[in-house]
Write a protein that holds these residues in place. Structure first.
Motif, short mmCIF file in Angstrom:
data_model
loop_
_atom_site.label_atom_id
_atom_site.label_comp_id
_atom_site.label_asym_id
_atom_site.label_seq_id
_atom_site.Cartn_x
_atom_site.Cartn_y
_atom_site.Cartn_z
N ALA A 60 0.53 -1.33 0.14
CA ALA A 60 -0.30 0.00 -0.45
C ALA A 60 0.56 1.78 0.43
CB ALA A 60 -1.26 -0.13 1.23
N HIS A 61 -0.05 2.43 -0.54
CA HIS A 61 1.32 3.47 -0.81
C HIS A 61 1.03 4.07 0.82
CE1 HIS A 61 0.15 3.03 -4.96
NE2 HIS A 61 1.08 3.22 -4.96
N ALA A 62 -0.27 3.95 1.98
CA ALA A 62 -0.86 4.67 2.57
C ALA A 62 -1.50 3.97 3.81
CB ALA A 62 -1.20 6.05 2.81
N CYS A 63 -1.06 4.28 5.28
CA CYS A 63 -1.93 3.06 5.90
C CYS A 63 -2.40 4.29 7.45
CB CYS A 63 -0.33 1.80 6.65
SG CYS A 63 -1.12 1.38 8.16
N LEU A 64 -3.34 4.36 7.93
CA LEU A 64 -3.94 4.54 8.24
C LEU A 64 -4.25 4.09 9.51
CD1 LEU A 64 -5.62 7.13 6.20
CD2 LEU A 64 -2.97 7.88 6.42
N ILE A 65 -3.66 4.20 10.76
CA ILE A 65 -4.01 3.62 11.69
C ILE A 65 -4.64 3.79 13.23
CG2 ILE A 65 -2.10 2.08 11.39
CD1 ILE A 65 -0.34 2.34 12.96
N PRO A 66 -5.00 3.99 14.13
CA PRO A 66 -5.53 4.62 15.49
C PRO A 66 -4.78 5.39 16.61
CG PRO A 66 -7.19 2.18 15.29
CD PRO A 66 -5.81 2.43 14.40
N GLU A 67 -3.29 4.30 16.24
CA GLU A 67 -2.00 5.13 17.19
C GLU A 67 -1.63 6.14 16.83
OE1 GLU A 67 -2.44 1.14 17.60
OE2 GLU A 67 -2.65 2.08 15.44
N ILE A 68 -1.77 6.69 14.96
CA ILE A 68 -1.06 7.87 14.24
C ILE A 68 -2.76 8.47 14.05
CG2 ILE A 68 0.09 8.35 12.73
CD1 ILE A 68 2.18 5.87 13.49
N GLU A 69 -2.92 9.86 14.93
CA GLU A 69 -4.05 10.47 14.45
C GLU A 69 -3.59 11.01 12.73
OE1 GLU A 69 -4.89 13.53 17.09
OE2 GLU A 69 -6.27 11.71 18.07
N TYR A 70 -4.05 10.88 11.61
CA TYR A 70 -3.74 12.02 10.87
C TYR A 70 -4.64 12.77 10.33
CZ TYR A 70 -7.90 10.12 8.24
OH TYR A 70 -9.71 9.74 8.35
N ASP A 71 -3.28 13.79 9.47
CA ASP A 71 -4.02 14.31 8.45
C ASP A 71 -4.21 13.87 7.16
OD1 ASP A 71 -4.42 17.45 7.47
OD2 ASP A 71 -2.39 18.13 8.69
N PRO A 72 -5.65 15.08 6.89
CA PRO A 72 -5.90 14.57 5.84
C PRO A 72 -5.42 15.50 4.71
CG PRO A 72 -8.46 15.30 7.10
CD PRO A 72 -6.86 14.94 7.56
N GLN A 73 -4.99 16.73 4.54
CA GLN A 73 -4.47 17.16 3.76
C GLN A 73 -2.82 16.96 3.54
OE1 GLN A 73 -5.71 19.92 1.82
NE2 GLN A 73 -3.45 19.77 0.98
N LEU A 74 -2.37 16.24 4.60
CA LEU A 74 -0.78 14.94 4.47
C LEU A 74 -1.04 14.01 3.19
CD1 LEU A 74 0.38 15.88 7.77
CD2 LEU A 74 1.16 17.26 5.97
N VAL A 75 -2.46 13.66 3.07
CA VAL A 75 -2.66 12.64 2.15
C VAL A 75 -3.19 13.06 1.13
CG1 VAL A 75 -4.20 10.64 1.65
CG2 VAL A 75 -3.77 11.68 4.37
N VAL A 76 -3.93 14.48 1.15
CA VAL A 76 -3.88 14.47 -0.78
C VAL A 76 -3.05 14.79 -0.86
CG1 VAL A 76 -4.67 16.67 -1.71
CG2 VAL A 76 -6.33 15.94 -0.02
#
Length: 359
Positions: A196-212
């Motif tokens: 996968a290119h990205a992995c979003l997990i509960p232990e690391i809150e994500y910033d949607p803009q960084l994913v964009v």
């Protein structure tokens, strides 16, 4: 000895392998009598007569998913809603009496953190219990792995492999939502194994803009598709978990919708189509992998050994290559979560997997 065995909580691949190992080891090595308790602790409360498990009973179940004993994630005897009632009642004393009346010398309880918590409380009331850890989430403390996890990851990996081909064909962003509750183990291992290119997990809150930003960069320089694995418990920075059903006194909250939550946050900022796939209970079913069959068999064998050694209030656990016993209270003290600084996460970052943060 007369040994009872029961399965509680959500089902997963490998439960039958444990039951089989308990029965075969108890009968062949110790000439014990094994009694199958159906639907967690419910059969005690319903006061139904359990059935004896024989070598014939467990023939051919090693590769079968689910559990021949049935299970429930609503059967907490300390907070049990009896038929015709709306408020929970403490039926734990009834469970204790039923175990005694059935003449059980020990009870082997197979389950996750919720079931182990119940088992520990019943142990404190005097029941001779030994626990066997089970959860696809791999979040139970005091053990390196739980059976069911490897099967779930392999299924999710296969799904990601399939999504890759359709993502490439249509130049899409594919989001795969997997289980795991508040732990990101399934998502992390699936992302690594499935590329996968990205992995979003509960232990690391994500910033949607960084994913964009990472999606845009990938389409501009690297390729024509983007794969994201999202744990059901993942949440944006400053946000909340996506919940399908809120918890009650007798049932934990049910997570779900993290994939759609992410898609909604990023769709307006990118030109590519987004598709969300939720694996859901498909991860729980099916035949267990060889790893889960072997681990479950070892757990079942060691649980019988623990019974004969009177190691009650203990849970069997995998530490390195060895199966040991640990106090139940240490197993349920806290969830086993992904360490954001762990070697596995660092390895994922090193090969370019995005976790939606600024590292």
């Amino acid at each position: 000895m007369r040994i009872g065995v029961t399965t509680g909580g959500g089902d997963c691949a490998g439960l039958n392998a444990v039951i089989r190992a308990v029965v075969k080891s108890a009968i062949l090595e110790h000439r014990d009598e094994v009694i199958g308790i159906e639907d967690g602790f419910d059969q005690f409360i319903r006061r139904q007569a359990p059935s004896e498990l024989t070598l014939h009973s467990v023939r051919g179940i090693l590769a079968r998913g689910g559990t021949i004993l049935g299970t429930t994630n609503r059967g907490n005897p300390f907070h049990y809603v009896l038929p015709g009632m709306t408020k929970p009642t403490d039926c734990s004393d009834l469970v204790v009496r039923q175990v005694q009346q059935l003449g059980l010398d020990a009870l082997i309880v197979i389950g996750g953190d919720g079931t182990m918590s119940i088992a520990y409380d019943l142990f404190r009331k005097g029941l001779p219990l030994v626990g066997v850890p089970k959860t696809i989430d791999n979040d139970l403390g005091a053990t390196d792995y739980t059976f069911g996890f490897d099967t779930a990851v392999n299924f999710a990996m296969d799904a990601l492999d399939r999504l890759r081909t359709t993502a490439e064909s249509h130049e899409r962003v594919m989001i795969l939502e997997v289980m795991g509750r508040y732990a990101g183990w399934i998502a992390l291992h699936t992302a690594l194994a499935g590329g996968a290119h990205a992995c979003l997990i509960p232990e690391i809150e994500y910033d949607p803009q960084l994913v964009v930003d990472r999606i845009r960069r990938s389409f501009a320089k690297e390729g024509n598709f983007y794969l994201i694995v999202v744990a059901e418990g993942a949440k944006p920075a400053g946000g909340v978990h996506s919940v399908v059903e809120h918890g009650t006194a007798t049932r934990a909250e049910r997570l779900g919708g993290a994939g759609e939550q992410l898609a909604s946050a990023i769709q307006k900022h990118i030109d590519q189509d987004i598709r969300v796939t939720v694996l859901g209970h498909l991860q729980r079913g099916g035949s267990p992998t060889s790893f889960d069959r072997i681990l479950a068999t070892r757990f079942g064998y060691e649980a019988v050994r623990a019974v004969h050694a009177s190691k009650f209030g203990q849970m069997v656990a995998l530490k390195g290559q060895d199966i040991i016993t640990v106090p139940m209270e240490s197993a349920i003290a806290k969830l086993r979560l992904v360490d954001p600084k762990s070697p596995v996460v660092l390895a994922a970052r090193s090969i370019g997997i995005c976790f939606g943060d600024d590292e």
